[in-house]
Design a protein around this motif. Structure first.
Motif, short mmCIF file in Angstrom:
data_model
loop_
_atom_site.label_atom_id
_atom_site.label_comp_id
_atom_site.label_asym_id
_atom_site.label_seq_id
_atom_site.Cartn_x
_atom_site.Cartn_y
_atom_site.Cartn_z
N MET A 227 30.38 -57.29 32.55
CA MET A 227 28.90 -56.82 32.66
C MET A 227 28.03 -58.24 32.74
SD MET A 227 28.62 -53.47 30.47
CE MET A 227 26.65 -53.64 30.57
N THR A 228 28.51 -58.99 31.59
CA THR A 228 27.85 -60.29 31.36
C THR A 228 27.60 -61.22 32.85
OG1 THR A 228 28.20 -60.38 29.14
CG2 THR A 228 27.25 -62.37 30.13
N LEU A 229 28.86 -61.20 33.30
CA LEU A 229 29.06 -62.03 34.59
C LEU A 229 28.12 -61.24 35.79
CD1 LEU A 229 32.77 -63.25 34.65
CD2 LEU A 229 30.66 -64.49 34.29
N VAL A 230 28.18 -60.14 35.87
CA VAL A 230 27.42 -59.20 36.96
C VAL A 230 25.90 -59.72 36.70
CG1 VAL A 230 26.66 -57.06 37.78
CG2 VAL A 230 29.14 -57.58 37.28
N LEU A 231 25.58 -59.36 35.35
CA LEU A 231 24.00 -59.52 35.16
C LEU A 231 23.47 -61.10 35.34
CD1 LEU A 231 23.46 -57.05 32.31
CD2 LEU A 231 23.17 -56.88 34.88
N GLY A 232 24.63 -62.03 34.90
CA GLY A 232 24.27 -63.24 34.98
C GLY A 232 24.18 -63.86 36.46
N ALA A 233 24.87 -63.24 37.35
CA ALA A 233 25.12 -63.59 38.92
C ALA A 233 23.78 -63.18 39.26
CB ALA A 233 26.24 -62.96 39.54
N PHE A 234 23.39 -61.59 38.98
CA PHE A 234 22.11 -61.28 39.29
C PHE A 234 20.85 -62.11 39.10
CE2 PHE A 234 18.53 -58.58 37.94
CZ PHE A 234 18.22 -57.88 39.29
N GLY A 235 20.85 -62.81 37.96
CA GLY A 235 19.70 -63.27 37.30
C GLY A 235 19.57 -64.72 38.03
N LEU A 236 20.98 -65.34 38.12
CA LEU A 236 20.79 -66.78 38.70
C LEU A 236 20.22 -66.63 40.01
CD1 LEU A 236 24.05 -68.31 37.14
CD2 LEU A 236 21.55 -69.11 36.74
N ALA A 237 21.02 -65.56 40.86
CA ALA A 237 20.59 -65.62 42.28
C ALA A 237 19.04 -65.31 42.60
CB ALA A 237 21.24 -64.25 42.79
N ASN A 238 18.50 -64.62 41.59
CA ASN A 238 16.97 -64.40 41.57
C ASN A 238 16.22 -65.43 41.48
OD1 ASN A 238 17.18 -61.62 42.58
ND2 ASN A 238 16.93 -60.81 40.40
N LEU A 239 17.07 -66.30 40.34
CA LEU A 239 16.37 -67.63 39.91
C LEU A 239 16.15 -68.72 41.26
CD1 LEU A 239 14.87 -69.07 37.64
CD2 LEU A 239 17.30 -69.99 37.09
N PHE A 240 17.52 -68.63 41.96
CA PHE A 240 17.46 -69.74 43.13
C PHE A 240 16.69 -69.05 44.30
CE2 PHE A 240 21.34 -71.12 40.70
CZ PHE A 240 20.67 -72.53 40.74
N GLN A 241 16.88 -67.82 44.64
CA GLN A 241 16.34 -67.09 45.54
C GLN A 241 15.79 -65.76 45.47
OE1 GLN A 241 15.52 -68.64 48.94
NE2 GLN A 241 14.21 -66.65 49.17
N LYS A 242 14.45 -65.74 45.48
CA LYS A 242 13.94 -64.31 45.02
C LYS A 242 14.61 -63.11 45.61
CE LYS A 242 9.37 -64.39 44.61
NZ LYS A 242 8.03 -64.21 44.99
N GLU A 243 15.01 -62.24 45.00
CA GLU A 243 15.39 -60.89 45.45
C GLU A 243 16.66 -61.16 45.91
OE1 GLU A 243 14.10 -58.15 44.44
OE2 GLU A 243 12.50 -59.03 43.35
N SER A 244 17.68 -62.07 45.53
CA SER A 244 18.95 -61.94 46.07
C SER A 244 19.92 -61.56 45.16
CB SER A 244 19.17 -63.62 46.70
OG SER A 244 19.08 -64.48 45.43
N GLY A 245 19.63 -61.19 43.87
CA GLY A 245 20.33 -60.61 42.85
C GLY A 245 21.28 -59.37 43.39
N LEU A 246 20.66 -58.61 43.87
CA LEU A 246 21.18 -57.31 44.22
C LEU A 246 22.56 -57.75 45.13
CD1 LEU A 246 18.34 -54.80 44.70
CD2 LEU A 246 19.86 -55.00 42.78
N ALA A 247 22.26 -58.72 46.13
CA ALA A 247 23.32 -59.16 47.05
C ALA A 247 24.23 -59.76 46.44
CB ALA A 247 22.79 -59.98 48.19
N ALA A 248 24.20 -60.52 45.22
CA ALA A 248 25.03 -61.34 44.56
C ALA A 248 25.98 -60.31 43.65
CB ALA A 248 24.35 -62.15 43.29
N ALA A 249 25.26 -59.09 43.15
CA ALA A 249 26.01 -57.98 42.38
C ALA A 249 26.98 -57.12 43.23
CB ALA A 249 25.20 -56.98 41.67
N THR A 250 26.44 -56.87 44.57
CA THR A 250 27.08 -56.30 45.43
C THR A 250 28.58 -57.07 46.13
OG1 THR A 250 25.22 -55.14 46.41
CG2 THR A 250 27.16 -54.90 47.84
N VAL A 251 28.19 -58.49 46.28
CA VAL A 251 29.25 -59.27 46.99
C VAL A 251 30.52 -59.25 45.72
CG1 VAL A 251 29.87 -61.57 47.59
CG2 VAL A 251 27.78 -60.39 48.59
N MET A 252 30.02 -59.45 44.58
CA MET A 252 30.90 -59.41 43.41
C MET A 252 31.80 -58.34 43.32
SD MET A 252 30.34 -60.24 39.38
CE MET A 252 31.54 -60.44 38.17
N GLY A 253 31.00 -57.22 43.39
CA GLY A 253 32.14 -55.94 43.42
C GLY A 253 33.17 -55.68 44.62
N ILE A 254 32.72 -56.38 45.89
CA ILE A 254 33.43 -56.18 47.05
C ILE A 254 34.63 -57.17 46.68
CG2 ILE A 254 33.42 -56.50 49.62
CD1 ILE A 254 30.66 -55.58 49.53
#
Length: 612
Positions: A227-254
């Motif tokens: 969970m920490t890695l998922v939310l961390g990837a979500f937050g970092l992705a949004n930090l680097f590029q706005k609203e890209s966090g959902l894509a990070a969580a989805t790709v990680m799961g796939i």
């Protein structure tokens, strides 16, 4: 100290979430319908819950984090092998289909609802999103067979980050007053955002796989680290590029779902439970935020707009995406009739409407009620009609009565033959090639392989099958099979033979499925009875030949197995004292009678086949 009113509100949300899920299960209704109803009643109708007061500015960020976890859990269920040639359909649904939906819905919002062009374009972008928060529960309820389930599941999960990014690009274009530049800007922003999300999702997945492979994380901490890695990837992705966090969580799961290096069974099981909790709570909170006065601004034109969304935009999107695909016309029709809107649309419209109102757009106050009207309308419409349509198209069954046999022993083959003759679907799975060959020779569908193989569900056809009978001589295999398929068919639909001895320890007994037939009906005992000439017989219970007559005639020579009542069947389990009634048929394992009682009663005969 937390005020008691806040604690009470949180408890009410949890209580309503659990009650909605249980009541939906009991009434055989999609849970989403009751979650929306309970939230609406608790919020705007009775005023028991006030989400904005309860969470304040934290509400929408908490919703975003919940959606990220839901998308990750959904991605964990996406196996690329599921698509089997339909991958191009999914790709076109989330690209060409999304653009067509945006164009048609945006045009309808402008012409029918009278929204200004910028707000109409924004509403069209918001409503391109279907999302797993509504699609997955409906698919779990409908259980469609064939390619439609994987296609809709993939579309629902992948479209969420793409649709959210599309809505953000249009929103920023509206605020800046450069809407005409949105189409030129869209491709670059989507590519950049999805790329950032994909890179961080891949990195987080790789890191978790390495940690699990090298046993760096103990079993008890795997879930919290994930969970920490998922939310961390979500937050970092949004930090680097706005609203890209959902894509990070989805790709990680796939990525995690399609790797074979690390064992994720404990994580997957926890995530399934977490998804139900998050989905239930978030839906109740968002529907409780609504205000009755918001809907007073909506008129008959909203119903017309919703009709266009359902019968024009979605069919056009699917027709373009499935042209030339291997999907049958029935499958295409069902995909056309499955596009409910969910949490992401609600959350995005909540944020955008407030920001645009503050920016001076008077019509922005209509975005939220129109979006929720589409959410409620599509969820109710699809929730009530998807299952009947799928059954009418031959893509699902309401309550499949067939059996998956784990083990193709002589007893299993005899029981499967009797069930098949009675009209029920059966499938036998065994690692013993000779036993599988015997089953096929007897005209029974059988699969050679291990029931514990991770790819089994992709290789077998479970059409018409909703229960599992674990009949192997290996008690451990039986336990593992019922544990695995309890998540497929439901815990109340898996059964296993009792072991020869007290095989199960205290922990294992908690996972043990009901024992079949009788405490003494072990695999060895049943095989010995078959060797001695016992056969599986079907006997009709009538007023002239009651169950008491059946017991007097057969005595202890008959072991009751199943009770058939019209098109339904009951599995007899150890410790039960069944009393079949007139009009029912019993299937029993009967040992040969002594020479002077060899003739069966006249009422004992093969029943007419029933549907199952």
């Amino acid at each position: 100290q937390m005020p008691q009113s806040v604690i009470n509100s949180l408890l009410i949300v949890l209580l309503l979430a659990a009650a909605a899920q249980w009541l939906a299960w009991a009434l055989r209704l999609p849970a989403i319908l009751l979650l929306l109803l309970f939230g609406f009643l608790a919020g705007p109708v009775f005023g028991v819950i006030h989400p904005d007061t309860l969470f304040g500015t934290l509400l929408l960020p908490l919703v975003s984090l919940s959606v990220a976890l839901i998308l990750f859990e959904g991605g964990l269920g996406l196996n690329v092998k599921e698509l089997r040639g339909a991958g191009s359909v999914v790709w076109r649904l989330v690209t060409l289909g999304a653009l067509l939906t945006w164009a048609v819905v945006g045009l309808a919002a402008h012409l029918i609802l009278g929204l200004d062009a910028p707000l109409a374009a924004l509403l069209g972008a918001i409503l391109t999103v279907t999302g797993p928060t509504v699609v997955l529960p409906l698919l779990d309820f409908v259980k469609p067979k064939g390619a439609v389930g994987p296609v809709l599941k993939w579309e629902g999960i992948v479209i969420d980050p793409i649709g959210a990014l599309l809505a953000v690009v249009v929103f920023e274009a509206v605020l800046s007053g450069r809407l005409e530049e949105a189409p030129l800007h869209l491709g670059w922003v989507l590519l950049r955002s999805l790329g950032a999300g994909a890179v961080l999702g891949l990195a987080a997945a790789w890191l978790l796989i390495q940690m699990l492979r090298r046993l760096i994380v103990p079993d008890g901490l795997q879930v919290i680290v994930t969970m920490t890695l998922v939310l961390g990837a979500f937050g970092l992705a949004n930090l680097f590029q706005k609203e890209s966090g959902l894509a990070a969580a989805t790709v990680m799961g796939i990525v995690l779902a399609n790797q074979r290096s690390a064992d994720l069974r404990g994580i997957v099981e926890f995530k399934e439970n977490l998804r139900v909790l998050l989905l239930s709570g978030v839906f109740i909170l968002l529907s409780a935020r609504l205000r009755l006065e918001d809907f007073s601004r909506l008129g008959a034109e909203t119903a017309v707009f919703l009709l266009v969304v359902v019968v024009v935009a979605r069919p056009l999107c699917v027709a373009a995406a499935t042209a030339g695909s291997p999907l049958t016309w029935r499958e295409r029709l069902f995909v056309m009739w499955m596009a409910p809107r969910g949490i992401v649309a609600a959350a995005v419209s909540s944020v955008f409407s407030l920001a645009l109102e503050q920016a001076g757009y008077a019509q922005a106050r209509l975005l939220l009620p129109i979006t929720f009207a589409c959410i409620v309308g599509t969820v109710v419409l699809y929730g009530l009609t998807a299952a009947p349509l799928a059954r009418r198209l031959g893509l699902s069954e309401r309550d499949p009565q067939g059996f998956l046999f784990v083990g193709a022993t002589r007893f299993a083959r005899a029981a499967a033959s009797a069930l098949r003759q009675a009209g029920f679907n059966v499938l036998l799975v065994d690692t013993n090639l000779a036993a599988v060959a015997e089953a096929r020779t007897a005209g029974l569908p059988a699969f050679h392989g291990s029931v514990l193989n991770e790819d089994l569900l992709e290789k077998i056809d479970l059409a018409g099958i909703g229960r599992l009978l674990a009949l192997t001589p290996n008690a451990e295999v039986n336990l593992l099979a019922t544990d695995r398929f309890g998540r497929v068919f439901g815990r109340g639909s898996v059964y296993q033979l009792p072991p020869r001895t007290d095989f199960f320890g205290q922990t294992a007994r908690h996972h043990q499925a009901p024992s079949l037939f009788d405490t003494e009906a072990t695999c060895e005992a049943l095989e010995q009875l078959i060797e001695q000439g016992a056969t599986v017989r079907a006997t009709s219970i009538t007023d002239a030949f009651t169950y008491e007559d059946f017991r007097r005639h057969h005595g202890d020579r008959a072991l009751l197995l199943f009770i058939i009542s019209k098109s339904r069947i009951k599995v007899v389990t150890a410790g039960q004292n069944p009393a079949p009634r007139s009009g029912q048929v019993v299937l029993s394992l009967v040992r040969p009678a002594p020479a002077d009682q060899s003739l069966p009663p006249a009422s004992e005969a093969t029943p007419a086949p029933v549907s199952g």
